[in-house]
Design a protein around this motif. Structure first.
Motif, PDB file in Angstrom:
ATOM      1  N   LEU A  57      56.562  77.211  25.819  1.00 61.44           N
ATOM      2  CA  LEU A  57      57.043  75.855  26.104  1.00 61.44           C
ATOM      3  C   LEU A  57      56.216  75.123  27.157  1.00 61.44           C
ATOM      4  O   LEU A  57      56.697  74.192  27.786  1.00 61.44           O
ATOM      5  N   GLY A  58      54.964  75.553  27.332  1.00 62.81           N
ATOM      6  CA  GLY A  58      54.089  74.800  28.235  1.00 62.81           C
ATOM      7  C   GLY A  58      54.207  75.242  29.672  1.00 62.81           C
ATOM      8  O   GLY A  58      54.278  76.434  29.954  1.00 62.81           O
ATOM      9  N   ASP A  59      54.253  74.277  30.606  1.00 68.48           N
ATOM     10  CA  ASP A  59      54.300  74.639  32.022  1.00 68.48           C
ATOM     11  C   ASP A  59      55.178  73.686  32.817  1.00 68.48           C
ATOM     12  O   ASP A  59      55.576  72.629  32.333  1.00 68.48           O
ATOM     13  N   ILE A  60      55.450  74.098  34.040  1.00 66.63           N
ATOM     14  CA  ILE A  60      56.407  73.390  34.896  1.00 66.63           C
ATOM     15  C   ILE A  60      55.944  71.967  35.201  1.00 66.63           C
ATOM     16  O   ILE A  60      56.753  71.046  35.276  1.00 66.63           O
ATOM     17  N   GLY A  61      54.618  71.778  35.337  1.00 63.81           N
ATOM     18  CA  GLY A  61      54.093  70.456  35.656  1.00 63.81           C
ATOM     19  C   GLY A  61      54.315  69.442  34.539  1.00 63.81           C
ATOM     20  O   GLY A  61      54.484  68.252  34.790  1.00 63.81           O
ATOM     21  N   ALA A  62      54.323  69.938  33.308  1.00 65.60           N
ATOM     22  CA  ALA A  62      54.548  69.046  32.167  1.00 65.60           C
ATOM     23  C   ALA A  62      56.012  68.623  32.089  1.00 65.60           C
ATOM     24  O   ALA A  62      56.324  67.492  31.706  1.00 65.60           O
ATOM     25  N   LEU A  63      56.913  69.530  32.454  1.00 66.82           N
ATOM     26  CA  LEU A  63      58.347  69.226  32.384  1.00 66.82           C
ATOM     27  C   LEU A  63      58.828  68.418  33.578  1.00 66.82           C
ATOM     28  O   LEU A  63      59.676  67.540  33.451  1.00 66.82           O
ATOM     29  N   PHE A  64      58.293  68.776  34.771  1.00 68.87           N
ATOM     30  CA  PHE A  64      58.773  68.164  36.023  1.00 68.87           C
ATOM     31  C   PHE A  64      57.555  67.649  36.788  1.00 68.87           C
ATOM     32  O   PHE A  64      57.083  68.297  37.732  1.00 68.87           O
ATOM     33  N   ALA A  65      57.058  66.505  36.386  1.00 67.13           N
ATOM     34  CA  ALA A  65      55.811  65.973  36.950  1.00 67.13           C
ATOM     35  C   ALA A  65      55.939  65.745  38.456  1.00 67.13           C
ATOM     36  O   ALA A  65      56.976  65.268  38.932  1.00 67.13           O
ATOM     37  N   ASP A  66      54.850  66.076  39.188  1.00 67.40           N
ATOM     38  CA  ASP A  66      54.896  65.896  40.643  1.00 67.40           C
ATOM     39  C   ASP A  66      54.671  64.443  41.046  1.00 67.40           C
ATOM     40  O   ASP A  66      54.517  64.133  42.218  1.00 67.40           O
ATOM     41  N   THR A  67      54.646  63.560  40.049  1.00 66.65           N
ATOM     42  CA  THR A  67      54.591  62.123  40.322  1.00 66.65           C
ATOM     43  C   THR A  67      55.944  61.466  40.044  1.00 66.65           C
ATOM     44  O   THR A  67      56.103  60.266  40.285  1.00 66.65           O
ATOM     45  N   ASP A  68      56.901  62.251  39.529  1.00 69.78           N
ATOM     46  CA  ASP A  68      58.206  61.697  39.145  1.00 69.78           C
ATOM     47  C   ASP A  68      59.122  61.639  40.375  1.00 69.78           C
ATOM     48  O   ASP A  68      59.442  62.678  40.953  1.00 69.78           O
ATOM     49  N   PRO A  69      59.537  60.422  40.769  1.00 74.39           N
ATOM     50  CA  PRO A  69      60.367  60.302  41.977  1.00 74.39           C
ATOM     51  C   PRO A  69      61.689  61.064  41.883  1.00 74.39           C
ATOM     52  O   PRO A  69      62.288  61.402  42.905  1.00 74.39           O
ATOM     53  N   ARG A  70      62.144  61.368  40.646  1.00 72.94           N
ATOM     54  CA  ARG A  70      63.388  62.148  40.500  1.00 72.94           C
ATOM     55  C   ARG A  70      63.273  63.515  41.153  1.00 72.94           C
ATOM     56  O   ARG A  70      64.275  64.117  41.525  1.00 72.94           O
ATOM     57  N   TRP A  71      62.039  64.052  41.228  1.00 69.04           N
ATOM     58  CA  TRP A  71      61.869  65.427  41.732  1.00 69.04           C
ATOM     59  C   TRP A  71      61.371  65.479  43.173  1.00 69.04           C
ATOM     60  O   TRP A  71      61.037  66.540  43.676  1.00 69.04           O
ATOM     61  N   ALA A  72      61.331  64.338  43.833  1.00 67.49           N
ATOM     62  CA  ALA A  72      60.915  64.331  45.244  1.00 67.49           C
ATOM     63  C   ALA A  72      61.922  65.125  46.068  1.00 67.49           C
ATOM     64  O   ALA A  72      63.119  64.829  46.076  1.00 67.49           O
ATOM     65  N   GLY A  73      61.438  66.176  46.733  1.00 67.78           N
ATOM     66  CA  GLY A  73      62.310  67.006  47.561  1.00 67.78           C
ATOM     67  C   GLY A  73      63.299  67.843  46.774  1.00 67.78           C
ATOM     68  O   GLY A  73      64.239  68.396  47.351  1.00 67.78           O
ATOM     69  N   ALA A  74      63.089  67.942  45.453  1.00 73.67           N
ATOM     70  CA  ALA A  74      64.074  68.614  44.586  1.00 73.67           C
ATOM     71  C   ALA A  74      64.224  70.097  44.907  1.00 73.67           C
ATOM     72  O   ALA A  74      63.260  70.776  45.263  1.00 73.67           O
ATOM     73  N   ASP A  75      65.448  70.573  44.767  1.00 75.49           N
ATOM     74  CA  ASP A  75      65.759  72.001  44.821  1.00 75.49           C
ATOM     75  C   ASP A  75      65.173  72.638  43.553  1.00 75.49           C
ATOM     76  O   ASP A  75      65.549  72.284  42.441  1.00 75.49           O
ATOM     77  N   SER A  76      64.241  73.577  43.736  1.00 78.91           N
ATOM     78  CA  SER A  76      63.561  74.171  42.574  1.00 78.91           C
ATOM     79  C   SER A  76      64.498  74.994  41.693  1.00 78.91           C
ATOM     80  O   SER A  76      64.132  75.337  40.565  1.00 78.91           O
ATOM     81  N   MET A  77      65.703  75.303  42.182  1.00 75.80           N
ATOM     82  CA  MET A  77      66.694  75.973  41.324  1.00 75.80           C
ATOM     83  C   MET A  77      67.088  75.077  40.144  1.00 75.80           C
ATOM     84  O   MET A  77      67.503  75.568  39.094  1.00 75.80           O
ATOM     85  N   ILE A  78      66.945  73.758  40.334  1.00 74.47           N
ATOM     86  CA  ILE A  78      67.215  72.820  39.228  1.00 74.47           C
ATOM     87  C   ILE A  78      66.217  73.056  38.095  1.00 74.47           C
ATOM     88  O   ILE A  78      66.590  73.097  36.918  1.00 74.47           O
ATOM     89  N   PHE A  79      64.943  73.222  38.454  1.00 68.17           N
ATOM     90  CA  PHE A  79      63.904  73.459  37.440  1.00 68.17           C
ATOM     91  C   PHE A  79      64.158  74.785  36.724  1.00 68.17           C
ATOM     92  O   PHE A  79      64.102  74.869  35.488  1.00 68.17           O
TER      93      PHE A  79
END
Ligand code: MG
Length: 163
Positions: A57-79
């Motif tokens: 299924l690809g990689d974490i960067g494709a699913l949760f882009a480090d440019t997406d403001p939704r993931w700023a400071g995100a708890d990685s348990m969400i990913f």
């Protein structure tokens, strides 16, 4: 009949002032923390990438882009929880996970059990299915100079053979 698939994951984040140190979803008392768009949890990211790799299924960067403001400071348990949900929806279950933290400081030993419990709980698996090890880098390179903390993970998942 079961089909077995393996996946491998690696991640590294820089240690900087003014950040909390989070590894395996557990906060570790230290004078610096890992820099990242999310909480910088390199152990969780390595495991998440290994699971994605195993399922193709690809990689974490494709699913949760480090440019997406939704993931700023995100708890990685969400990913991690989201990715396990994707695997479960495709009929895969986690057989086992083995991971290594690469960190010169601080000592990880006192926090390993808490990481194992936290990660297992997030993934909905028995803690006996996940093993976490920690090593120093013998003073070598960026990890050895305590400029970064890295992690490696390998997983085995099982699912219905579709072929
Ligand atoms: Mg990362």
């Amino acid at each position: 009949m079961n089909e077995f698939r393996t996946g491998i994951g690696y991640d590294i984040h820089r240690l900087v002032d003014g950040r909390r140190l989070i590894l395996g979803g557990v906060e570790i008392p230290f004078d610096r923390g890992l820099l990242g768009h999310s909480d910088g949890d390199s152990l969780s990211h390595a495991i998440t990438d290994a699971l994605l790799g195993a399922a193709g299924l690809g990689d974490i960067g494709a699913l949760f882009a480090d440019t997406d403001p939704r993931w700023a400071g995100a708890d990685s348990m969400i990913f991690l929880g989201h990715v396990v949900g994707l695997l479960n929806a495709r009929g895969y279950r986690i057989v086992n996970i083995d991971a290594t933290i690469l960190a010169e400081r601080p000592k990880m030993r006192p926090y390993i059990d808490a990481m194992q419990s936290k990660l297992a709980g997030t993934m909905g698996i028995d803690p006996a299915r996940i093993n976490i090890k920690a090593k120093t880098n013998e003073g070598l390179d960026a990890i050895g100079r305590s400029e970064a903390i890295g992690a490696q993970a390998i997983v085995l998942i099982a699912g219905e053979d579709r072929h």
